[in-house]
Design a protein around this motif. Structure first.
Motif, PDB file in Angstrom:
ATOM      1  N   LEU A  96       0.830  -1.210   0.000  1.00  0.00           N
ATOM      2  CA  LEU A  96       0.000   0.000   0.000  1.00  0.00           C
ATOM      3  C   LEU A  96       0.860   1.253   0.000  1.00  0.00           C
ATOM      4  CD1 LEU A  96      -2.856   1.245   0.205  1.00  0.00           C
ATOM      5  CD2 LEU A  96      -2.630   1.049   2.690  1.00  0.00           C
ATOM      6  N   LEU A  97       1.851   1.302   0.871  1.00  0.00           N
ATOM      7  CA  LEU A  97       2.747   2.453   0.949  1.00  0.00           C
ATOM      8  C   LEU A  97       3.529   2.630  -0.348  1.00  0.00           C
ATOM      9  CD1 LEU A  97       3.985   4.752   2.601  1.00  0.00           C
ATOM     10  CD2 LEU A  97       5.558   3.085   3.613  1.00  0.00           C
ATOM     11  N   GLY A  98       4.047   1.547  -0.895  1.00  0.00           N
ATOM     12  CA  GLY A  98       4.768   1.616  -2.155  1.00  0.00           C
ATOM     13  C   GLY A  98       3.872   2.079  -3.294  1.00  0.00           C
ATOM     14  N   GLY A  99       2.611   1.647  -3.274  1.00  0.00           N
ATOM     15  CA  GLY A  99       1.661   2.099  -4.291  1.00  0.00           C
ATOM     16  C   GLY A  99       1.413   3.597  -4.220  1.00  0.00           C
ATOM     17  N   VAL A 100       1.267   4.124  -3.017  1.00  0.00           N
ATOM     18  CA  VAL A 100       1.084   5.572  -2.856  1.00  0.00           C
ATOM     19  C   VAL A 100       2.329   6.310  -3.341  1.00  0.00           C
ATOM     20  CG1 VAL A 100       0.776   7.442  -1.184  1.00  0.00           C
ATOM     21  CG2 VAL A 100      -0.570   5.355  -0.964  1.00  0.00           C
ATOM     22  N   PHE A 101       3.498   5.816  -2.976  1.00  0.00           N
ATOM     23  CA  PHE A 101       4.742   6.444  -3.448  1.00  0.00           C
ATOM     24  C   PHE A 101       4.819   6.418  -4.981  1.00  0.00           C
ATOM     25  CE2 PHE A 101       6.989   5.807   0.790  1.00  0.00           C
ATOM     26  CZ  PHE A 101       7.204   7.157   1.003  1.00  0.00           C
ATOM     27  N   LEU A 102       4.491   5.288  -5.589  1.00  0.00           N
ATOM     28  CA  LEU A 102       4.586   5.176  -7.043  1.00  0.00           C
ATOM     29  C   LEU A 102       3.589   6.101  -7.744  1.00  0.00           C
ATOM     30  CD1 LEU A 102       5.837   3.853  -9.525  1.00  0.00           C
ATOM     31  CD2 LEU A 102       4.122   2.030  -9.309  1.00  0.00           C
ATOM     32  N   ILE A 103       2.342   6.106  -7.294  1.00  0.00           N
ATOM     33  CA  ILE A 103       1.335   6.978  -7.907  1.00  0.00           C
ATOM     34  C   ILE A 103       1.720   8.441  -7.726  1.00  0.00           C
ATOM     35  CG2 ILE A 103      -1.081   7.723  -7.785  1.00  0.00           C
ATOM     36  CD1 ILE A 103      -1.726   4.759  -7.065  1.00  0.00           C
ATOM     37  N   GLY A 104       2.208   8.787  -6.541  1.00  0.00           N
ATOM     38  CA  GLY A 104       2.654  10.160  -6.308  1.00  0.00           C
ATOM     39  C   GLY A 104       3.822  10.536  -7.210  1.00  0.00           C
ATOM     40  N   ALA A 105       4.745   9.604  -7.417  1.00  0.00           N
ATOM     41  CA  ALA A 105       5.893   9.880  -8.284  1.00  0.00           C
ATOM     42  C   ALA A 105       5.456  10.037  -9.734  1.00  0.00           C
ATOM     43  CB  ALA A 105       6.929   8.767  -8.162  1.00  0.00           C
ATOM     44  N   LEU A 106       4.535   9.215 -10.177  1.00  0.00           N
ATOM     45  CA  LEU A 106       4.065   9.307 -11.559  1.00  0.00           C
ATOM     46  C   LEU A 106       3.243  10.572 -11.794  1.00  0.00           C
ATOM     47  CD1 LEU A 106       3.076   5.587 -12.227  1.00  0.00           C
ATOM     48  CD2 LEU A 106       5.112   6.801 -13.036  1.00  0.00           C
ATOM     49  N   HIS A 107       2.435  10.936 -10.810  1.00  0.00           N
ATOM     50  CA  HIS A 107       1.598  12.137 -10.949  1.00  0.00           C
ATOM     51  C   HIS A 107       2.425  13.411 -10.770  1.00  0.00           C
ATOM     52  CE1 HIS A 107      -1.780  14.814  -9.244  1.00  0.00           C
ATOM     53  NE2 HIS A 107      -1.740  14.962 -10.542  1.00  0.00           N
ATOM     54  N   ALA A 108       3.276  13.429  -9.783  1.00  0.00           N
ATOM     55  CA  ALA A 108       4.162  14.563  -9.481  1.00  0.00           C
ATOM     56  C   ALA A 108       3.431  15.905  -9.520  1.00  0.00           C
ATOM     57  CB  ALA A 108       5.360  14.578 -10.410  1.00  0.00           C
ATOM     58  N   GLY A 140       1.489  21.646  -7.332  1.00  0.00           N
ATOM     59  CA  GLY A 140       0.967  22.482  -6.256  1.00  0.00           C
ATOM     60  C   GLY A 140       1.216  21.895  -4.886  1.00  0.00           C
ATOM     61  N   LYS A 141       1.219  22.786  -3.887  1.00  0.00           N
ATOM     62  CA  LYS A 141       1.441  22.348  -2.504  1.00  0.00           C
ATOM     63  C   LYS A 141       0.346  21.409  -2.029  1.00  0.00           C
ATOM     64  CE  LYS A 141       3.997  26.349  -0.832  1.00  0.00           C
ATOM     65  NZ  LYS A 141       4.015  27.447   0.150  1.00  0.00           N
ATOM     66  N   ALA A 142      -0.888  21.688  -2.419  1.00  0.00           N
ATOM     67  CA  ALA A 142      -2.011  20.865  -1.950  1.00  0.00           C
ATOM     68  C   ALA A 142      -1.897  19.434  -2.463  1.00  0.00           C
ATOM     69  CB  ALA A 142      -3.329  21.492  -2.395  1.00  0.00           C
ATOM     70  N   GLY A 143      -1.522  19.270  -3.708  1.00  0.00           N
ATOM     71  CA  GLY A 143      -1.369  17.928  -4.269  1.00  0.00           C
ATOM     72  C   GLY A 143      -0.253  17.149  -3.615  1.00  0.00           C
ATOM     73  N   ARG A 144       0.874  17.810  -3.400  1.00  0.00           N
ATOM     74  CA  ARG A 144       1.999  17.132  -2.737  1.00  0.00           C
ATOM     75  C   ARG A 144       1.633  16.777  -1.298  1.00  0.00           C
ATOM     76  NH1 ARG A 144       5.069  21.283  -5.471  1.00  0.00           N
ATOM     77  NH2 ARG A 144       5.220  22.402  -3.504  1.00  0.00           N
ATOM     78  N   ALA A 145       0.929  17.679  -0.623  1.00  0.00           N
ATOM     79  CA  ALA A 145       0.517  17.416   0.761  1.00  0.00           C
ATOM     80  C   ALA A 145      -0.460  16.244   0.822  1.00  0.00           C
ATOM     81  CB  ALA A 145      -0.101  18.669   1.372  1.00  0.00           C
ATOM     82  N   ALA A 146      -1.356  16.150  -0.162  1.00  0.00           N
ATOM     83  CA  ALA A 146      -2.313  15.047  -0.176  1.00  0.00           C
ATOM     84  C   ALA A 146      -1.596  13.702  -0.307  1.00  0.00           C
ATOM     85  CB  ALA A 146      -3.311  15.231  -1.320  1.00  0.00           C
ATOM     86  N   ALA A 156       0.482   8.706   2.112  1.00  0.00           N
ATOM     87  CA  ALA A 156       1.636   7.858   2.442  1.00  0.00           C
ATOM     88  C   ALA A 156       1.788   7.734   3.955  1.00  0.00           C
ATOM     89  CB  ALA A 156       2.908   8.418   1.817  1.00  0.00           C
ATOM     90  N   LEU A 157       1.550   8.837   4.665  1.00  0.00           N
ATOM     91  CA  LEU A 157       1.630   8.791   6.126  1.00  0.00           C
ATOM     92  C   LEU A 157       0.571   7.853   6.701  1.00  0.00           C
ATOM     93  CD1 LEU A 157       2.984   9.883   8.688  1.00  0.00           C
ATOM     94  CD2 LEU A 157       1.263  11.684   8.704  1.00  0.00           C
ATOM     95  N   LEU A 158      -0.626   7.862   6.140  1.00  0.00           N
ATOM     96  CA  LEU A 158      -1.676   6.948   6.598  1.00  0.00           C
ATOM     97  C   LEU A 158      -1.271   5.497   6.373  1.00  0.00           C
ATOM     98  CD1 LEU A 158      -4.550   6.444   7.668  1.00  0.00           C
ATOM     99  CD2 LEU A 158      -5.343   6.667   5.304  1.00  0.00           C
ATOM    100  N   ALA A 159      -0.735   5.191   5.189  1.00  0.00           N
ATOM    101  CA  ALA A 159      -0.275   3.822   4.913  1.00  0.00           C
ATOM    102  C   ALA A 159       0.859   3.428   5.860  1.00  0.00           C
ATOM    103  CB  ALA A 159       0.178   3.704   3.457  1.00  0.00           C
ATOM    104  N   ALA A 160       1.772   4.360   6.106  1.00  0.00           N
ATOM    105  CA  ALA A 160       2.879   4.079   7.031  1.00  0.00           C
ATOM    106  C   ALA A 160       2.368   3.891   8.458  1.00  0.00           C
ATOM    107  CB  ALA A 160       3.908   5.200   6.975  1.00  0.00           C
ATOM    108  N   ALA A 161       1.343   4.650   8.842  1.00  0.00           N
ATOM    109  CA  ALA A 161       0.779   4.508  10.188  1.00  0.00           C
ATOM    110  C   ALA A 161       0.110   3.149  10.362  1.00  0.00           C
ATOM    111  CB  ALA A 161      -0.214   5.632  10.457  1.00  0.00           C
ATOM    112  N   ILE A 162      -0.572   2.679   9.324  1.00  0.00           N
ATOM    113  CA  ILE A 162      -1.173   1.340   9.382  1.00  0.00           C
ATOM    114  C   ILE A 162      -0.074   0.293   9.564  1.00  0.00           C
ATOM    115  CG2 ILE A 162      -2.375  -0.412   7.999  1.00  0.00           C
ATOM    116  CD1 ILE A 162      -3.986   1.971   6.782  1.00  0.00           C
ATOM    117  N   ALA A 193       8.994  15.099   1.908  1.00  0.00           N
ATOM    118  CA  ALA A 193       8.860  15.317   0.465  1.00  0.00           C
ATOM    119  C   ALA A 193       7.627  16.143   0.137  1.00  0.00           C
ATOM    120  CB  ALA A 193       8.799  13.979  -0.270  1.00  0.00           C
ATOM    121  N   GLY A 194       6.553  15.920   0.869  1.00  0.00           N
ATOM    122  CA  GLY A 194       5.308  16.618   0.572  1.00  0.00           C
ATOM    123  C   GLY A 194       5.234  18.033   1.090  1.00  0.00           C
ATOM    124  N   TYR A 195       5.960  18.324   2.146  1.00  0.00           N
ATOM    125  CA  TYR A 195       5.808  19.636   2.787  1.00  0.00           C
ATOM    126  C   TYR A 195       7.036  20.529   2.713  1.00  0.00           C
ATOM    127  CZ  TYR A 195       1.309  18.323   4.674  1.00  0.00           C
ATOM    128  OH  TYR A 195      -0.006  17.965   4.795  1.00  0.00           O
TER     129      TYR A 195
END
Length: 171
Positions: free
Chosen positions: A50-62, A65-71, A76-82, A161-163
């Motif tokens: 799950l965490l790797g998927g969020v990282f990959l989608i975030g890297a592909l989307h890139a 804006g600040k809001a997109g990177r923060a999202a 990723a933080l939620l996946a890492a918390a799980i 990376a996001g903030y």
């Protein structure tokens, strides 16, 4: 080359590569080292996917804006918390005195076929004797402890990376 100054895309791609490497090593230890994963180990692998998927989608989307990177950072933080919660429970089970370790139960594939999902989750997080066994250590820490460290580190990496402030639109 300093990874702390890389672009959002490169930083999230590094997070994905770290997750892929960790999962690859887990599969290597299973297939070539003979270490069969307990139910909590299997759930930790799912959290890394799950965490790797969020990282990959975030890297592909890139997003620029600040809001997109923060999202993406928060996802990723939620996946890492799980993953941190699952690994933390596993570390706690491994630290129990031998007389307090729960009895071994059926394996995860049997439970998934025989029981409803909520019963399976309750049984897995209650733990079993096989989850308390330590079959592998590195620098004195068992694999769930290393997973815990990696989940925390990757969650912090995603937040950074996001903030972090970017000096130009291309960073």
């Amino acid at each position: 080359m300093n990874p702390f100054t890389w672009s959002f895309r490169a930083q999230f791609l590094l997070g994905f590569v770290a997750c892929a490497a960790l999962l690859s090593y887990a599969l290597y230890t299973q297939h070539y080292g003979g270490l069969l994963p307990c139910p909590l180990c299997t759930f930790q692998r799912g959290a890394f996917v799950l965490l790797g998927g969020v990282f990959l989608i975030g890297a592909l989307h890139a997003p620029r804006g600040k809001a997109g990177r923060a999202a993406y950072a928060l996802l990723a933080l939620l996946a890492a918390a799980i993953g941190t919660a699952i690994a933390g429970r596993h570390v706690w089970l491994q630290g129990l005195p031998p007389d307090q370790v729960p009895a071994c139960g059926p394996d995860l594939s049997y439970m998934m076929e025989a029981f409803p999902l909520l019963d399976v989750l309750r049984k897995v997080f209650t733990g079993s004797g096989e989850c308390a066994e330590v079959d592998w250590t590195f620098l004195g820490l068992a694999m769930p402890a290393w997973s815990l460290i990696w989940f925390v580190a990757l969650g912090l990496w995603a937040l950074y990376a996001g903030y972090r402030s970017r000096k130009s639109i291309f960073r």
